[in-house]
Design a protein around this motif. Sequence first.
Motif, PDB file in Angstrom:
ATOM      1  N   PHE A 123       0.719  -1.063  -0.160  1.00  0.00           N
ATOM      2  CA  PHE A 123       0.132   0.122  -0.071  1.00  0.00           C
ATOM      3  C   PHE A 123       0.709   1.237  -0.122  1.00  0.00           C
ATOM      4  CE2 PHE A 123      -2.276  -3.202   2.408  1.00  0.00           C
ATOM      5  CZ  PHE A 123      -3.375  -3.415   1.435  1.00  0.00           C
ATOM      6  N   PRO A 124       0.859   2.189  -1.026  1.00  0.00           N
ATOM      7  CA  PRO A 124       1.807   3.234  -1.043  1.00  0.00           C
ATOM      8  C   PRO A 124       1.489   4.078   0.051  1.00  0.00           C
ATOM      9  CG  PRO A 124       0.497   2.682  -3.200  1.00  0.00           C
ATOM     10  CD  PRO A 124      -0.006   1.932  -2.295  1.00  0.00           C
ATOM     11  N   ASN A 125       0.295   4.212   0.662  1.00  0.00           N
ATOM     12  CA  ASN A 125      -0.145   5.253   1.803  1.00  0.00           C
ATOM     13  C   ASN A 125       0.393   4.571   2.977  1.00  0.00           C
ATOM     14  OD1 ASN A 125      -1.973   3.152   1.418  1.00  0.00           O
ATOM     15  ND2 ASN A 125      -3.656   4.579   2.427  1.00  0.00           N
ATOM     16  N   VAL A 126       1.176   3.555   3.189  1.00  0.00           N
ATOM     17  CA  VAL A 126       1.460   2.893   4.412  1.00  0.00           C
ATOM     18  C   VAL A 126       2.841   3.128   4.513  1.00  0.00           C
ATOM     19  CG1 VAL A 126       1.595   0.933   6.026  1.00  0.00           C
ATOM     20  CG2 VAL A 126      -0.392   1.314   4.597  1.00  0.00           C
ATOM     21  N   HIS A 127       3.359   3.570   5.696  1.00  0.00           N
ATOM     22  CA  HIS A 127       4.925   3.943   6.017  1.00  0.00           C
ATOM     23  C   HIS A 127       5.270   3.323   7.566  1.00  0.00           C
ATOM     24  CE1 HIS A 127       4.690   7.367   3.023  1.00  0.00           C
ATOM     25  NE2 HIS A 127       3.551   7.479   3.512  1.00  0.00           N
ATOM     26  N   ILE A 128       6.501   2.901   7.607  1.00  0.00           N
ATOM     27  CA  ILE A 128       6.782   2.490   8.818  1.00  0.00           C
ATOM     28  C   ILE A 128       7.596   3.225   9.818  1.00  0.00           C
ATOM     29  CG2 ILE A 128       8.038   0.345   9.991  1.00  0.00           C
ATOM     30  CD1 ILE A 128       8.181  -0.911   7.123  1.00  0.00           C
ATOM     31  N   GLY A 129       6.960   3.340  11.052  1.00  0.00           N
ATOM     32  CA  GLY A 129       7.915   4.363  12.133  1.00  0.00           C
ATOM     33  C   GLY A 129       8.952   3.463  12.681  1.00  0.00           C
ATOM     34  N   GLY A 130       9.446   3.995  13.933  1.00  0.00           N
ATOM     35  CA  GLY A 130      10.459   3.584  14.613  1.00  0.00           C
ATOM     36  C   GLY A 130       9.871   2.384  15.670  1.00  0.00           C
ATOM     37  N   MET A 131      10.854   1.891  16.121  1.00  0.00           N
ATOM     38  CA  MET A 131      10.888   0.720  17.125  1.00  0.00           C
ATOM     39  C   MET A 131      10.329   1.329  18.545  1.00  0.00           C
ATOM     40  SD  MET A 131      11.734  -1.494  14.762  1.00  0.00           S
ATOM     41  CE  MET A 131      12.534  -3.001  15.438  1.00  0.00           C
ATOM     42  N   TRP A 132       9.290   0.561  18.801  1.00  0.00           N
ATOM     43  CA  TRP A 132       8.706   1.219  20.020  1.00  0.00           C
ATOM     44  C   TRP A 132       8.547   0.033  21.027  1.00  0.00           C
ATOM     45  CZ3 TRP A 132       2.742   0.552  21.045  1.00  0.00           C
ATOM     46  CH2 TRP A 132       2.273   1.633  22.016  1.00  0.00           C
ATOM     47  N   TRP A 133       8.835   0.480  22.527  1.00  0.00           N
ATOM     48  CA  TRP A 133       8.479  -0.446  23.724  1.00  0.00           C
ATOM     49  C   TRP A 133       9.562  -1.663  23.481  1.00  0.00           C
ATOM     50  CZ3 TRP A 133       5.739  -0.852  28.466  1.00  0.00           C
ATOM     51  CH2 TRP A 133       4.903   0.479  28.571  1.00  0.00           C
ATOM     52  N   PHE A 134       8.878  -2.597  23.676  1.00  0.00           N
ATOM     53  CA  PHE A 134       9.620  -3.899  23.654  1.00  0.00           C
ATOM     54  C   PHE A 134      10.429  -4.133  22.306  1.00  0.00           C
ATOM     55  CE2 PHE A 134       5.844  -4.049  26.358  1.00  0.00           C
ATOM     56  CZ  PHE A 134       6.398  -4.126  27.488  1.00  0.00           C
ATOM     57  N   ASN A 135      10.116  -3.520  21.216  1.00  0.00           N
ATOM     58  CA  ASN A 135      10.662  -3.680  19.897  1.00  0.00           C
ATOM     59  C   ASN A 135      11.992  -2.916  19.946  1.00  0.00           C
ATOM     60  OD1 ASN A 135      10.491  -5.145  17.502  1.00  0.00           O
ATOM     61  ND2 ASN A 135       9.212  -3.735  16.517  1.00  0.00           N
ATOM     62  N   PHE A 136      12.454  -2.043  21.016  1.00  0.00           N
ATOM     63  CA  PHE A 136      13.445  -1.177  20.917  1.00  0.00           C
ATOM     64  C   PHE A 136      14.613  -1.971  21.392  1.00  0.00           C
ATOM     65  CE2 PHE A 136      16.462   2.020  22.044  1.00  0.00           C
ATOM     66  CZ  PHE A 136      16.187   3.018  21.365  1.00  0.00           C
ATOM     67  N   ARG A 137      15.146  -2.897  20.835  1.00  0.00           N
ATOM     68  CA  ARG A 137      16.254  -3.893  20.914  1.00  0.00           C
ATOM     69  C   ARG A 137      17.132  -3.783  19.814  1.00  0.00           C
ATOM     70  NH1 ARG A 137      14.189  -3.796  25.416  1.00  0.00           N
ATOM     71  NH2 ARG A 137      13.055  -5.532  26.582  1.00  0.00           N
ATOM     72  N   ALA A 138      18.672  -3.944  20.114  1.00  0.00           N
ATOM     73  CA  ALA A 138      19.557  -3.954  18.972  1.00  0.00           C
ATOM     74  C   ALA A 138      19.217  -5.301  18.040  1.00  0.00           C
ATOM     75  CB  ALA A 138      20.932  -4.187  19.405  1.00  0.00           C
ATOM     76  N   SER A 139      18.696  -6.292  18.571  1.00  0.00           N
ATOM     77  CA  SER A 139      18.374  -7.260  17.791  1.00  0.00           C
ATOM     78  C   SER A 139      17.456  -7.135  16.759  1.00  0.00           C
ATOM     79  CB  SER A 139      17.976  -8.763  18.266  1.00  0.00           C
ATOM     80  OG  SER A 139      17.144  -8.544  19.416  1.00  0.00           O
ATOM     81  N   THR A 140      16.496  -6.670  17.336  1.00  0.00           N
ATOM     82  CA  THR A 140      15.062  -6.218  16.651  1.00  0.00           C
ATOM     83  C   THR A 140      15.374  -5.265  15.336  1.00  0.00           C
ATOM     84  OG1 THR A 140      14.070  -5.097  18.243  1.00  0.00           O
ATOM     85  CG2 THR A 140      13.132  -7.366  17.778  1.00  0.00           C
ATOM     86  N   TYR A 141      16.097  -4.232  15.950  1.00  0.00           N
ATOM     87  CA  TYR A 141      16.650  -3.202  14.930  1.00  0.00           C
ATOM     88  C   TYR A 141      17.377  -3.605  13.685  1.00  0.00           C
ATOM     89  CZ  TYR A 141      15.293   1.663  16.513  1.00  0.00           C
ATOM     90  OH  TYR A 141      14.689   2.907  16.852  1.00  0.00           O
ATOM     91  N   ARG A 142      18.372  -4.551  13.996  1.00  0.00           N
ATOM     92  CA  ARG A 142      18.952  -5.176  12.842  1.00  0.00           C
ATOM     93  C   ARG A 142      18.212  -5.846  11.974  1.00  0.00           C
ATOM     94  NH1 ARG A 142      22.637  -6.288  17.288  1.00  0.00           N
ATOM     95  NH2 ARG A 142      24.308  -4.982  17.369  1.00  0.00           N
ATOM     96  N   ASN A 143      17.416  -6.612  12.424  1.00  0.00           N
ATOM     97  CA  ASN A 143      16.393  -7.527  11.455  1.00  0.00           C
ATOM     98  C   ASN A 143      15.373  -6.655  10.818  1.00  0.00           C
ATOM     99  OD1 ASN A 143      17.379 -10.083  12.440  1.00  0.00           O
ATOM    100  ND2 ASN A 143      15.856 -10.306  13.868  1.00  0.00           N
ATOM    101  N   SER A 144      14.728  -5.695  11.421  1.00  0.00           N
ATOM    102  CA  SER A 144      13.811  -4.877  10.747  1.00  0.00           C
ATOM    103  C   SER A 144      14.568  -3.710   9.689  1.00  0.00           C
ATOM    104  CB  SER A 144      13.175  -3.654  11.869  1.00  0.00           C
ATOM    105  OG  SER A 144      12.275  -3.010  11.199  1.00  0.00           O
ATOM    106  N   MET A 145      15.768  -3.334  10.175  1.00  0.00           N
ATOM    107  CA  MET A 145      16.434  -2.618   8.949  1.00  0.00           C
ATOM    108  C   MET A 145      16.941  -3.397   7.826  1.00  0.00           C
ATOM    109  SD  MET A 145      19.363  -0.802  11.291  1.00  0.00           S
ATOM    110  CE  MET A 145      18.908   0.787  12.378  1.00  0.00           C
ATOM    111  N   GLN A 146      17.053  -4.730   7.971  1.00  0.00           N
ATOM    112  CA  GLN A 146      17.207  -5.789   6.935  1.00  0.00           C
ATOM    113  C   GLN A 146      15.908  -5.808   6.057  1.00  0.00           C
ATOM    114  OE1 GLN A 146      20.003  -6.787   5.406  1.00  0.00           O
ATOM    115  NE2 GLN A 146      18.664  -7.632   3.684  1.00  0.00           N
ATOM    116  N   TYR A 147      14.702  -6.079   6.837  1.00  0.00           N
ATOM    117  CA  TYR A 147      13.550  -6.041   6.096  1.00  0.00           C
ATOM    118  C   TYR A 147      13.261  -4.636   5.337  1.00  0.00           C
ATOM    119  CZ  TYR A 147      12.369  -9.832   9.789  1.00  0.00           C
ATOM    120  OH  TYR A 147      12.415 -10.621  10.423  1.00  0.00           O
TER     121      TYR A 147
END
Length: 436
Positions: free
Chosen positions: A333-357
């Motif tokens: 969907f062109p009108n959908v964007h992704i924001g930052g990593m919030w609460w329990f998602n603010f981890r180095a491991s999840t950041y690295r995976n999400s950056m790759q995605y």
Amino acid sequence: MKQLRELKAALPDKGNGSGKFEPNEGDVQMSMIGNGGEKADFFERIMTLPVFDTHTHLVGDRLCARDFWEIAHYFWLFRELQAGGYPADAGELPEEERIAAFLESYKATRSTLMNWVFTSIMRELYGIEIRDAASVREADRAVKRSCADVGWAQRTADRMNICRFVVNRPEHAVFEGMRENAVLIPRIDGALGQWVERVVQSADPAQEFMKVKDEADLLLNSYGDAGLPGIMTTLPRYESSAHLRQIIGPDSTPGDIMMELLHSICAAAERNRLLIQFFLGVERSWCGTAFPANDTERILKLTALFENYACEFELVLASELNNLDAVQAAWNFPNVHIGGMWWFNFRASTYRNSMQYRLEALPASKSSVIVSDARCMEWSYGKILLVKKLAAEFLWERLESGWIDRETALHTAQQWLYGSAVKRYGVEEVRQTIKG
């Protein structure tokens, strides 16, 4: 910047052990990327890029921490300290006992992410290493001095080139002593919960639903008239799906009512050209504390909203298993964007995976990576320092592996940290240069 010097010093030497790079025959083609100077320069470029902090709890007339404990007891660090034995009632202890308990738990949690951030705040902003009771008292004096300095908040933001901040309450938006006021994106989750409850409790749910729908329309119209960029809301777990429309009546569930209200809110947002930020993945009703909820259908159930309304959506997630779902939604969907990593998602491991995605599926302009959730400027600084470090490490590895070139890496970082949010929120770009 001391952090940059440490990053440079930590880079591995390649060669004869003298600290100088002496390429072997097979190394020549990689020398522009593989040598320490090139990597250090790349890290420095990332560290000096501008930043848009897209979700904070900063209060405009008290932006700075007032004492050491306001930094040390920040929620995320406090949780990690508690896991290391820190008492929940530490704030009520006599000062000497509290310092002793803090030091013990601080040393016990030295491997954790928020410990790293806290340590960096103390070292980079105050030049203090927390080692003993004397250093804690020294830090407390330093924080109190900085709080009395009217220019401290701006200088702290400048050290990470944090140009803009988002707040969710109108009374917090005037940033005293700062060059720019905050960007206001009002949160409506309090009103949304009350609207749903009113319909649930009403003797005539259909009529009450029409009343709350009209209230929602008026509220969003007022935001549109005020020229605000959008609205923000959290959502509890929901069984209903946006693609199954419901006629509200006596048998309607709270989930049905909420989803129909979301349809009305999205329609009003479209009319008023408002962005909708959905903050998803935290549950508060199952126990006495917030907890992450990895619901595999969470994004799927919202896709009919993305498809049927032309407003922009930003998905900010606290649940690890929804990170790829959000990327797929932004891809579809062109009108959908992704924001930052919030609460329990603010981890180095999840950041690295999400950056790759994000890197492999989306243009960088569809994504922001900064949600500090900070309650004082010092924690915004520290958490953004961490994210910049993670982004630099990730993008350098992709660059070194040959997947992207330097120009693409720097463009990606600029969009993730700042550029995409400026465009999405429709605010004027702030240009400034960091020295040192």
